[in-house]
Design an enzyme around this catalytic site. Structure first.
Site, PDB file in Angstrom:
ATOM      1  N   HIS B  98       9.106  69.425 -49.594  1.00 44.51           N
ATOM      2  CA  HIS B  98       9.977  70.024 -50.609  1.00 44.51           C
ATOM      3  C   HIS B  98       9.803  71.542 -50.669  1.00 44.51           C
ATOM      4  CE1 HIS B  98      12.495  69.727 -54.200  1.00 44.51           C
ATOM      5  NE2 HIS B  98      11.809  70.757 -54.633  1.00 44.51           N
ATOM      6  N   VAL B 140       4.303  68.690 -52.600  1.00 48.39           N
ATOM      7  CA  VAL B 140       4.619  69.358 -51.325  1.00 48.39           C
ATOM      8  C   VAL B 140       5.381  68.452 -50.373  1.00 48.39           C
ATOM      9  CG1 VAL B 140       2.599  70.875 -51.438  1.00 48.39           C
ATOM     10  CG2 VAL B 140       2.443  68.735 -50.157  1.00 48.39           C
ATOM     11  N   GLU B 141       5.607  67.193 -50.770  1.00 48.60           N
ATOM     12  CA  GLU B 141       6.361  66.307 -49.883  1.00 48.60           C
ATOM     13  C   GLU B 141       7.714  65.956 -50.532  1.00 48.60           C
ATOM     14  OE1 GLU B 141       3.889  63.519 -47.557  1.00 48.60           O
ATOM     15  OE2 GLU B 141       2.193  64.261 -48.713  1.00 48.60           O
ATOM     16  N   MET B 142       7.814  64.791 -51.183  1.00 48.17           N
ATOM     17  CA  MET B 142       9.116  64.409 -51.713  1.00 48.17           C
ATOM     18  C   MET B 142       9.308  64.816 -53.175  1.00 48.17           C
ATOM     19  SD  MET B 142       9.218  60.814 -49.627  1.00 48.17           S
ATOM     20  CE  MET B 142      10.889  60.233 -49.906  1.00 48.17           C
TER      21      MET B 142
END
Lengths: 360, 360
Positions: B98, B140-142
């Protein structure tokens, strides 16, 4: 360049046909057949071009369509923004590309795009082959260069073999032009036939219910079909957004002058390619600005800005119901199995360009 | 939590087997069969669990695996970083999530991951069900929340129907736990059987050539198989990275203490789950830091850091040749057709969090 008809601002080609009250189903079908055509099940060639859709070419094109190594980050493929699992688009306002940069316009659907007479919202690419070259190079999208794409593909023996098979007889088939040709060929297979509307067009009078038929009648009678016609119900001409009433700056951002940016012709200010309404139920949010999420709202806005009319709630409902019959059978796509990189393959560059540019 | 064996720093379990010179093929196969097992063609259940891989559950799981609306941006799906067209991973150093934020570790492959005794590099998830919940929520991902995921799926009638079919008899099947269960079920179908090494294990003595057989012999004789064994040639135990010689800070960044961050046990400093070597040819770049792109280099580094030996170039070549026989048949996955959002579906949030956080 193949060109669509252009609707010049101020010249409202009003309803293509006019009706006296209700129509019977057969008359409705007859009228619809004058304006629209069904999506074919399959193509043998790219329409209007010499490109034959051979299995080798389509196979390569599918791999390239899903190939993240066409982007400098190795993270973004055509399918990122033109997702075949969704409506052939990304369903966000405007696309997010390299470094999480936001693109300027809403991503058009890839489904049936081969039938559009030009590509991009401003029609600046004459076909999908020319279109495919754009996002690969755009710094806010895939941020790559033709040279690096070719270097990447040449470094992978399986790709070299596949290009040889797809472009038989060419001495040096791994070229940026052939990348684009192969992608176009695969995209020409992304058709959505057999929508309920197409079944109606083919003669099944019961494919639409009463509300939907009234929606179709209104769609033709009120003038929507003046621009949204042909096989794609759009995609074959240009029109100013705000032909009659200019929409607000949220919907029509003043910075984006549309086709004017290409032609530098005053009458092309805020002129955009009329988008296809095929699968419109799946291609939200709407307009080049992507700010309208509801199909009903989009119908109301179009009626006022393009036709200068206010539709009743009942009319909006009926037209919306009709538009949902344009959802076809989405293509079945087996995920391609991509060959590994080699030591010669350029490494991904995942730098956030915005930060990068700020920092230096 | 199922736990693998732990190799404690300083205790080098040296070569599992020792050899006197060359082995004939049958003896090599016999030894290999003591250490390794082939990947099965198909599973009926998730190993060690009650979950049966019913068509309804796997179908739903596949849709969720490719579902970008599990992320707050509507742009990132499981497949973004665990790409089934590549090696079940993203082939970049560490994943980008993200807002184009860079994650801390290299994305492990999803292929055959169901056979690992724990998930993530530090083994903090006991299985793929627990694992699946991590990236969806990681900022930091979805960058999503369980509540928003459930709200999104409940807003889409086709998903509600599919959860009912996959979780028969449950009153309220659209839950975050069931999202994870379905994803695990689909992932349990992502196996890569019939590698040349597996054909050898099944008795085809000609499946490997002479060089590869020597590589296999060296792999067992030199001690690689002390950690890389079982069906996945890894994934079933933990080991300190730098068991004998600590690698440089570029390869073993001092800030990432591995399993110590979970257990807070001094002996777990720089301990990581031993990664599977299945399809290692496809899962570059290597190590949790993802900084090594060449498989040969990775082999040399492992020999010195884990075994304290320097391999000859010939030995490195042979072991590398053997490792390439671990590439199996990648799964055929038909891209799922995802249902459209509704007016009740939460809208995507594509804010670049870094910028956002700086700005506010």
């Amino acid at each position: 360049m193949r060109k669509g008809k252009v609707l010049v601002a101020g010249v409202l080609v009003s309803a293509v046909v006019s009706f006296a009250g209700e129509m019977d189903d057969k008359a409705l079908l007859k009228k619809a057949r004058e304006l629209f055509k069904p999506i074919p099940d399959k193509l043998e060639k790219v329409p209007g071009k010499e490109t034959t859709l051979t299995p080798a070419l389509v196979k390569l094109g599918k791999m390239l369509y899903f190939e993240p190594r066409l982007s400098s980050s190795h993270l973004i493929s055509c399918n990122t923004c033109h997702n075949v699992g969704l409506g052939g688009t990304d369903n966000v306002e405007t696309s997010i590309g390299h470094g999480w940069q936001r693109g300027p316009r809403n991503a058009p659907t890839v489904f049936n795009a081969v039938f559009n007479t030009a590509q991009f919202w401003d029609g600046r690419a004459k076909d999908l082959e020319e279109q495919a070259k754009g996002p690969i190079q755009a710094s806010v999208e895939m941020n790559n260069s033709p040279e690096r794409v070719v270097k990447t593909l040449r470094s992978i023996p399986e790709y070299v073999k596949l290009f040889r098979e797809a472009f038989k007889g060419e001495k040096d088939p791994v070229t940026f032009n052939n990348v684009a040709k192969a992608i176009e060929a695969f995209e020409a297979t992304l058709l959505t036939p057999n929508s309920r509307f197409d079944k109606f067009l083919k003669g099944d009078l019961n494919a639409l219910n009463k509300t939907e038929k009234e929606g179709l009648r209104l769609f033709m009678e009120k003038g929507c079909a003046s621009c949204h016609n042909g096989v794609n119900l759009g995609g074959n001409m240009y029109a100013p957004f705000g032909l009659v009433e200019k929409p607000g700056a949220d919907i029509l951002p003043p910075g984006d002058k549309g086709r004017y940016q290409i032609t530098k012709t005053a009458t092309d200010k805020y002129v955009f390619k009329v988008p296809s309404l095929r699968n419109v139920e799946l291609t939200y949010p709407y307009f080049h600005s992507g700010v309208i999420w509801s199909l009903r709202d989009a119908v109301e806005i179009m009626a006022s800005t393009q036709l200068g009319i206010k539709l009743s709630q009942d009319e909006v409902n009926k037209i919306t119901a009709f538009l949902k019959t344009l959802t076809g059978e989405r293509p079945r796509v087996e995920y391609p199995i991509l060959p590994p990189s080699t030591d010669k393959t350029p490494k991904p560059v995942t730098t956030n360009m915005k930060h990068h540019m700020k920092g230096h």
